[in-house]
Enzyme design. Structure first.
Site, PDB file in Angstrom:
ATOM      1  N   MET A  31       0.843  -1.196   0.000  1.00 13.73           N
ATOM      2  CA  MET A  31       0.000   0.000   0.000  1.00 13.73           C
ATOM      3  C   MET A  31       0.882   1.252   0.000  1.00 13.73           C
ATOM      4  O   MET A  31       0.421   2.341   0.347  1.00 13.73           O
ATOM      5  CB  MET A  31      -0.935  -0.013   1.199  1.00 13.73           C
ATOM      6  CG  MET A  31      -1.917  -1.188   1.132  1.00 13.73           C
ATOM      7  SD  MET A  31      -3.432  -0.882   2.013  1.00 13.73           S
ATOM      8  CE  MET A  31      -2.817  -0.630   3.657  1.00 13.73           C
ATOM      9  N   GLY A  32       2.143   1.110  -0.354  1.00 16.09           N
ATOM     10  CA  GLY A  32       3.035   2.267  -0.422  1.00 16.09           C
ATOM     11  C   GLY A  32       3.521   2.689   0.947  1.00 16.09           C
ATOM     12  O   GLY A  32       3.471   1.907   1.897  1.00 16.09           O
ATOM     13  N   GLY A  37      11.159  -2.464   5.726  1.00 12.20           N
ATOM     14  CA  GLY A  37      10.467  -3.762   5.788  1.00 12.20           C
ATOM     15  C   GLY A  37      10.020  -4.180   4.392  1.00 12.20           C
ATOM     16  O   GLY A  37      10.238  -5.325   3.968  1.00 12.20           O
ATOM     17  N   HIS A  38       9.391  -3.240   3.669  1.00  6.45           N
ATOM     18  CA  HIS A  38       9.001  -3.524   2.286  1.00  6.45           C
ATOM     19  C   HIS A  38      10.234  -3.830   1.438  1.00  6.45           C
ATOM     20  O   HIS A  38      10.198  -4.693   0.551  1.00  6.45           O
ATOM     21  CB  HIS A  38       8.275  -2.337   1.663  1.00  6.45           C
ATOM     22  CG  HIS A  38       6.987  -1.958   2.328  1.00  6.45           C
ATOM     23  ND1 HIS A  38       6.831  -0.809   3.070  1.00  6.45           N
ATOM     24  CD2 HIS A  38       5.778  -2.575   2.347  1.00  6.45           C
ATOM     25  CE1 HIS A  38       5.586  -0.724   3.504  1.00  6.45           C
ATOM     26  NE2 HIS A  38       4.923  -1.787   3.093  1.00  6.45           N
TER      27      HIS A  38
HETATM   28  P1  AMP Z   1       1.515  -2.976   3.450  1.00  6.15           P
HETATM   29  O1  AMP Z   1       2.038  -1.881   2.562  1.00  6.15           O
HETATM   30  O2  AMP Z   1       1.492  -2.612   4.883  1.00  6.15           O
HETATM   31  O3  AMP Z   1       0.233  -3.567   2.937  1.00  6.15           O
HETATM   32  O4  AMP Z   1       2.579  -4.141   3.341  1.00  6.15           O
HETATM   33  C1  AMP Z   1       2.920  -4.698   2.102  1.00  6.15           C
HETATM   34  C2  AMP Z   1       3.646  -5.985   2.343  1.00  6.15           C
HETATM   35  O5  AMP Z   1       4.830  -5.743   3.090  1.00  6.15           O
HETATM   36  C3  AMP Z   1       2.821  -6.984   3.155  1.00  6.15           C
HETATM   37  O6  AMP Z   1       3.036  -8.294   2.651  1.00  6.15           O
HETATM   38  C4  AMP Z   1       3.379  -6.823   4.533  1.00  6.15           C
HETATM   39  O7  AMP Z   1       3.236  -7.986   5.329  1.00  6.15           O
HETATM   40  C5  AMP Z   1       4.836  -6.555   4.227  1.00  6.15           C
HETATM   41  N1  AMP Z   1       5.468  -5.880   5.361  1.00  6.15           N
HETATM   42  C6  AMP Z   1       5.070  -4.710   5.937  1.00  6.15           C
HETATM   43  N2  AMP Z   1       5.855  -4.434   7.000  1.00  6.15           N
HETATM   44  C7  AMP Z   1       6.732  -5.460   7.108  1.00  6.15           C
HETATM   45  C8  AMP Z   1       7.769  -5.779   8.018  1.00  6.15           C
HETATM   46  N3  AMP Z   1       8.063  -5.003   9.056  1.00  6.15           N
HETATM   47  N4  AMP Z   1       8.468  -6.922   7.819  1.00  6.15           N
HETATM   48  C9  AMP Z   1       8.156  -7.749   6.780  1.00  6.15           C
HETATM   49  N5  AMP Z   1       7.189  -7.505   5.900  1.00  6.15           N
HETATM   50  C10 AMP Z   1       6.484  -6.381   6.057  1.00  6.15           C
END
Ligand code: AMP
Length: 283
Positions: A31-32, A37-38
């Site tokens: 989601m940007g 982490g991303h």
């Molecule tokens: P989001 O943008 O929050 O929807 O995350 C996109 C992807 O990145 C999802 O698969 C999340 O699980 C992964 N993600 C977000 N934060 C982390 C993190 N701290 N460690 C590992 N993967 C992450």
């Protein structure tokens, strides 16, 4: 140079000849508001595939009416830099209208315990929105591999089930949780936290590790492990616990009194107005 495209047509036009050459494609749905982490997902994909597509889409259908859809951080310029730095090739940043062209909707919904427990209890439409948008992305990109973070452990379980049930021809790769030095799991929502809340929120990782230690030393009593976790989190006065729960893996099955390895210990806790989630696998 990272290519940024906004329409399904453009993306397919780019991918078609590459696939015809036999190139493998990794997809990283996000989601940007990209953070390190991303970046771990993107760099793993770029190591394992010829082409890495990162989608950046704040998906309206996975937000409830009182959630932070409007406030969710949108930082596309910086996202492009993160993708470039992590070795990604293409950013797909569609508009809501592009992803949801008609008002009538086709939904993809995973039913059962897996979407009812944990976050499913307070976010009843969330996983239907996730499954629907991820299905669309799988159909648009048709990736060889798709990357998801263990940070969203329930999402991983739901999507594994969806891939299996819908016969999606791809490999779902799960990437470990990336944490700050303090132990705080990296999240786009961490930007909502004040300095004080951010420092208090480190209690989540500490509590999960304490529970893991206890489990590893032979304590497999469900109630006791939950209590150890809750007590540690409550040592922060501003921590407002939504849930501390433990379910069996795979599939988040109900445990009776004893925890069987592997199980997922997951928490959702508010610090001020910000709801954080974290988890650890007991094994
Ligand atoms: P989001 O943008 O929050 O929807 O995350 C996109 C992807 O990145 C999802 O698969 C999340 O699980 C992964 N993600 C977000 N934060 C982390 C993190 N701290 N460690 C590992 N993967 C992450």
């Amino acid at each position: 140079m990272v290519q940024c495209v906004h329409t399904v047509k453009e993306l397919r036009n780019i991918l078609k000849p590459l696939k015809a050459q036999g190139k493998t494609v990794g997809l990283v749905p996000t989601m940007g508001a990209l953070h390190p982490g991303h970046a771990t997902l993107i760099s793993q994909s770029s190591k394992q595939n010829d082409i890495t597509v990162v989608s950046v889409f704040v998906n309206p259908t996975q937000f409830g009416p009182n959630e932070d859809f409007d406030a969710y951080p949108r930082t596309l310029d910086n996202d492009l830099k993160v993708v470039e730095g992590a070795g990604g090739d293409i950013v797909f940043a569609p508009s809501p209208k592009e992803m949801y062209p008609s008002e009538d909707m086709t939904w993809v919904e995973v039913t059962g315990n897996i979407t009812k427990v944990l976050c499913g209890k307070t976010r009843p439409i969330h996983f239907r929105g996730v499954a629907t948008v991820v299905s669309k992305l799988f159909n648009i990109v048709a990736p060889t591999k798709a990357y998801f973070g263990q940070k969203d452990a329930q999402q991983v379980e739901v999507l594994k089930r969806m891939v299996k049930d819908m016969f999606f021809d791809l490999e779902l790769v799960v990437v470990p949780i990336a944490r700050e030095q303090s132990g705080l799991a990296r999240s786009s929502r961490n930007t909502y936290l004040s300095d004080e809340e951010k420092s208090q929120a480190t209690v989540l990782c500490a509590a999960l590790n304490l529970a893991l230690e206890s489990f590893k030393s032979g304590n497999n009593d469900l109630e006791s492990i939950i209590n150890i976790t809750k007590q540690k989190i409550s040592s922060s006065e501003i921590a407002d616990i939504e849930y501390v729960e433990c379910y069996g893996l795979p599939g988040l099955y109900e445990l009776k009194d004893k925890i069987q390895a592997p199980s997922l210990l997951a928490v959702a806790v508010r610090f001020g107005n910000t709801r954080l989630i974290d988890n650890i696998i007991l094994e």
